[in-house]
Design an enzyme around this catalytic site. Structure first.
Site, PDB file in Angstrom:
ATOM      1  CG  ASP A  30      26.604  23.149  -8.685  1.00 28.52           C
ATOM      2  OD1 ASP A  30      27.314  23.803  -7.898  1.00 28.52           O
ATOM      3  OD2 ASP A  30      26.551  21.898  -8.681  1.00 28.52           O
ATOM      4  CG  HIS A  59      32.370  17.682  -6.753  1.00 21.96           C
ATOM      5  ND1 HIS A  59      33.363  18.586  -7.008  1.00 21.96           N
ATOM      6  CD2 HIS A  59      31.283  18.407  -6.387  1.00 21.96           C
ATOM      7  CE1 HIS A  59      32.902  19.811  -6.809  1.00 21.96           C
ATOM      8  NE2 HIS A  59      31.645  19.743  -6.431  1.00 21.96           N
ATOM      9  N   GLY A  60      31.373  13.491  -5.791  1.00 26.05           N
ATOM     10  CA  GLY A  60      31.179  12.092  -6.145  1.00 26.05           C
ATOM     11  C   GLY A  60      31.039  11.160  -4.946  1.00 26.05           C
ATOM     12  CB  ALA A  97      28.572  18.559   1.578  1.00 23.06           C
ATOM     13  CG  ASP A  99      24.210  15.802  -8.029  1.00 18.20           C
ATOM     14  OD1 ASP A  99      23.114  15.215  -8.057  1.00 18.20           O
ATOM     15  OD2 ASP A  99      24.874  16.017  -9.063  1.00 18.20           O
TER      16      ASP A  99
HETATM   17  O1  G3H Z   1      29.444  19.357  -8.953  1.00 20.21           O
HETATM   18  C1  G3H Z   1      28.964  18.428  -9.559  1.00 20.21           C
HETATM   19  C2  G3H Z   1      27.512  18.091  -9.465  1.00 20.21           C
HETATM   20  O2  G3H Z   1      27.347  16.846  -8.829  1.00 20.21           O
HETATM   21  C3  G3H Z   1      26.851  18.121 -10.822  1.00 20.21           C
HETATM   22  O3  G3H Z   1      27.201  17.016 -11.579  1.00 20.21           O
HETATM   23  O4  G3H Z   1      27.809  17.999 -13.783  1.00 20.21           O
HETATM   24  O5  G3H Z   1      27.164  15.598 -13.603  1.00 20.21           O
HETATM   25  O6  G3H Z   1      25.458  17.403 -13.347  1.00 20.21           O
HETATM   26  P1  G3H Z   1      26.903  16.998 -13.175  1.00 20.21           P
HETATM   27  P1  13P Z   2      28.424  15.619  -3.929  1.00 13.92           P
HETATM   28  O1  13P Z   2      29.027  14.907  -5.077  1.00 13.92           O
HETATM   29  O2  13P Z   2      29.115  15.298  -2.645  1.00 13.92           O
HETATM   30  O3  13P Z   2      26.942  15.372  -3.809  1.00 13.92           O
HETATM   31  O4  13P Z   2      28.615  17.197  -4.165  1.00 13.92           O
HETATM   32  C1  13P Z   2      27.755  17.904  -5.008  1.00 13.92           C
HETATM   33  C2  13P Z   2      28.241  19.286  -5.291  1.00 13.92           C
HETATM   34  O5  13P Z   2      29.142  19.820  -4.675  1.00 13.92           O
HETATM   35  C3  13P Z   2      27.566  20.009  -6.388  1.00 13.92           C
HETATM   36  O6  13P Z   2      28.147  21.239  -6.637  1.00 13.92           O
HETATM   37 ZN    ZN Z   3      30.269  21.294  -6.429  1.00 13.34          ZN
END
Ligand code: G3H
Ligand code: 13P
Ligand code: ZN
Length: 307
Positions: free
Chosen positions: A82, A178-179, A211, A254
């Site tokens: 990702d 995100h978030g 999403a 996520d």
């Molecule tokens: O795109 C972001 C995802 O929620 C991953 O988050 O980089 O804190 O693992 P992270």
């Molecule tokens: P969320 O923060 O909406 O769960 O998105 C996660 C995401 O796009 C990871 O690549």
């Molecule tokens: Zn993402």
């Protein structure tokens, strides 16, 4: 049984008007919760790993646990990087056995994004790995990128980008972020942009990041048991369902997993102050994740009974 790429998954999803869930994984309980949920609903699933998750758990641990999940469940699972920030991040994942990578060059200028994405595609395709790239910018913080205001994807540019890079799927910006704090006012997604892209690139799989629905049940549960999360807001379920009936074949979540896990743990500790066995509380979190993933598959993605 072995890991699969997203090629067949996306083809069937596009034709069937549903999407595949891509859930971020960091540890064994998350992996098991997600794949057990997918198996119970007879759905393929994408397990995705951010660079910080890779640092946290290690590529080898994650890969071996995911291999075990494939063996145990027998369902179609793709292992995806990702938001890969560089060619090196992508080649590391590919060499570790990932079947899909995202190169996120969305913050570069257009020509540089094309050039860098193409390099990743050349490396990945020669090893049977598929590539997702991104055009437009989502507001919020990602691993190594922080964007204050979202920049919607330009449909004409999306068409040109896909043709010139040879990517297998494209992440677009239509208003998600995100978030846990996605909208200050009313939730709004630019379906007109998605529709235009779908017309220009018929049959081509689109990806929706950011999403999570940010279910108020879990936000309230966190707050009830000692948390402090105010003003959280996600993407309404009906919008996600609409997107998955269109060209969106992959929906990234996520934050929803984080909220469900945190809420469950907070509640468990509050209600069981004497419990010190990690299997009890991590087991409760794993069950909550399974229930969440099953709900996502049936109510948001529509990928149940598609194996
Ligand atoms: O795109 C972001 C995802 O929620 C991953 O988050 O980089 O804190 O693992 P992270
Ligand atoms: P969320 O923060 O909406 O769960 O998105 C996660 C995401 O796009 C990871 O690549
Ligand atoms: Zn993402």
């Amino acid at each position: 049984m072995a890991l699969v790429t997203t090629k067949e998954m996306f083809k069937k999803a596009y034709e069937g008007g549903y999407a595949i869930g891509a859930f971020n994984i960091n540890d064994m309980e998350i992996i098991q919760g997600v794949v057990n949920g997918a198996k119970a609903q007879k759905s393929p699933v994408i397990l995705q790993v951010s660079s910080s998750a890779m640092k946290y758990a290690g590529a080898k641990y994650l890969k071996h646990m995911v291999d075990a999940a494939v063996e145990e469940t027998g369902i179609d699972i793709a292992l995806h990087l990702d938001h890969g920030a560089s060619l090196a991040a992508c080649t590391e994942a590919i060499d570790a056995g990932f079947t899909s990578v995202m190169f996120d060059g969305s913050h570069y200028d257009y020509e540089e994004n094309v050039r860098l994405t193409k390099e990743v595609v050349d490396y990945a395709h020669s090893r049977g790995v598929v590539v997702e790239a991104e055009l437009g910018q989502l507001a919020g913080v990602e691993d190594e990128v922080s964007v204050e205001k979202s920049v919607y994807t330009n449909p004409a540019q999306a068409e040109d980008f896909v043709k010139r890079t040879g990517i297998d799927s494209l992440a677009i910006a239509i208003g998600t972020s995100h978030g846990a704090f996605k909208f200050t006012g009313e939730a709004k997604l630019r379906f007109d942009i998605l529709e235009d892209i779908q017309k220009r690139l018929p049959g081509f799989p689109i990806v929706l990041h950011g999403a999570s629905a940010v279910d108020p049940r879990y936000v309230e549960m966190c707050n009830e048991f000692g948390g402090s999360i105010a003003g959280a807001k996600g993407v309404p379920t009906e919008m996600l369902r609409k997107a998955s009936s269109m060209a969106v074949c992959k929906i990234n979540m996520d934050t929803d997993l984080r909220l469900a896990m945190t809420a469950t743990l907070r509640k468990f500790f509050a209600e069981n102050p004497k419990e010190i066995d990690p299997r009890k509380y991590m087991g409760a979190a794993r069950s909550a994740l399974q229930a969440l993933v099953e709900e996502k598959i049936t109510a948001v993605l529509g990928s149940n009974n598609s194996l």
